[in-house]
Design a protein around this motif. Structure first.
Motif: not given
Lengths: 261, 261
Positions: B64-69
């Motif tokens: 997913a690479g960088e994950i931002t919630e």
């Protein structure tokens, strides 16, 4: 010049409720308005730029109803398009009455909960091309007189009758008369190997849910469109209007081959 | 939480120029983001609501690479959809290099000035279904990484390579190698009567203008999709993506019949 009231009235026809009450719908674009006039459809009114009106054959003007000459800016106010064309018209909704007596001997399409206006429009366009004259929609399908549906039929709405009814009842009655009901299903038999007949009902399902469980029992002929690696992510289904085109074409092929058209 | 800079960056990818510079494009929706991860495509980053992230198989998170919630409101700010889904991702544009050596032995589609994003997306979806791996676009076709194209491929972009080149040169080279070029034309021969081969180029034209005059001379096989009352107002043509589906299906039929798939 366009009065405020007329502008308001035309915009109000974007709503199904108003269309149902007024029994009018809107078509937009030089080409489609020209085609309706060429087909001698009596319009309620035409709202257009002078360029469009001048380009019309004088014979057609008697079918145009009330004509209002407007500027581009006036047209933009009432248009549903980002870039309006030169003409828009109001068309009386035809009083079509579904004659189910014709169903057993012909080929028609039945749509179960088709929601996307572009899909319904495209299916109507494909039906007109392949000579399918009747489309029966479940009551929860998108309204055929929605401006986006009408735009995407590209005038094909002139050639196809679209009815709304309780599909369950309709299919039950078809079953009593031994009318074949073709439904696309993953476990179906390849359409390439089917000996398709020139009569029956082609049942097409919702964009994401397919044919609903309550209608599946009415399918007498389970068909499928073969694909490569189907079922893997990204190749789960064909869009309903593409599936319609392919299936309609298969029926057409049989007709062409039999009649040597 | 989504930083202002990240939001701005994602929105800027709606422009082709930025996509070309950053070599990134956007996919939106739980299903398509999930499919890319299931196909083990290494994403640049995922921006999603906690519900989506929790529903993901843990094996997928490493892709997913960088994950931002983010919250629903944050997602709406950066979405191109009226009703955003729960997830959005940035995907590296693959460095595909067209290998024309493969062209003579396989089946591919060539698109001449296809402008509508929905049409290109639908053609890619049909190509994936019918096992056509390469689509060659003229340089004036809509950009394949346009968000509307990507959305309407429904993940099928994973299975089809899309190239942009000078179609005239491409078809000229194909001609030198005796690769058949199939073009749909009103005066063509019925596709139902053609002995279609499992190789060649299916050339499809612009939505309103059809195949351009400068490319017509390269057509070696003029084909047509038979219709009823075609040429009358409202039945002038099939939409290019419907035509593509029907023609792709015809090639598929030959393959199925020959191999008894």
């Amino acid at each position: 010049m366009l009065s405020k009231n007329k502008a308001k009235f035309i915009i109000s026809l974007q709503k199904k409720k108003t269309r149902d009450e007024e029994r009018l719908y809107v078509i937009e674009g030089d080409k489609i308005v020209g085609e309706f006039l060429a087909a001698k459809i009596r319009l309620h009114s035409v709202v257009a730029r002078p360029e469009f009106l001048k380009s019309l054959h004088s014979d057609y003007l008697s079918y145009a109803g009330e004509i209002t000459e407007v500027s581009f800016d006036e047209l933009r106010q009432i248009s549903t398009l980002k870039t309006p064309h030169n003409a828009l018209a109001l068309v009386p909704i035809p009083e079509t009455c579904m004659n189910t007596d014709n169903i057993p001997g012909s080929l028609c399409a039945a749509l179960d909960f088709v929601q996307d206006p572009g899909n319904l429009g495209t299916i109507i366009r494909a039906a007109a091309w392949f000579g399918i004259k009747n489309i029966i929609c479940s009551e929860n399908c998108v309204d055929v007189y929605n401006p986006k549906v009408i735009q995407s039929t590209m005038g094909a709405i002139l050639h196809v009758n679209v009815f709304y009814c309780d599909l369950k009842e309709f299919l039950a009655r078809a079953g009593e008369r031994n009318v074949p009901v073709y439904g696309t299903m993953l476990e179906g038999r390849s359409i390439y190997k089917y000996d398709l007949d020139n009569r029956g009902i082609i049942l097409l399902g919702n964009e994401s849910k397919g044919i609903s469980d309550e209608l599946k029992p009415f399918i007498t002929e389970k068909i499928k469109i073969p694909g490569i690696n189907t079922g893997t992510p990204g190749i789960e289904s064909l869009n309903v209007s593409m599936a319609a085109s392919v299936v309609f074409s298969e029926f057409m092929r049989r007709r062409v081959n039999k009649s040597e058209l």
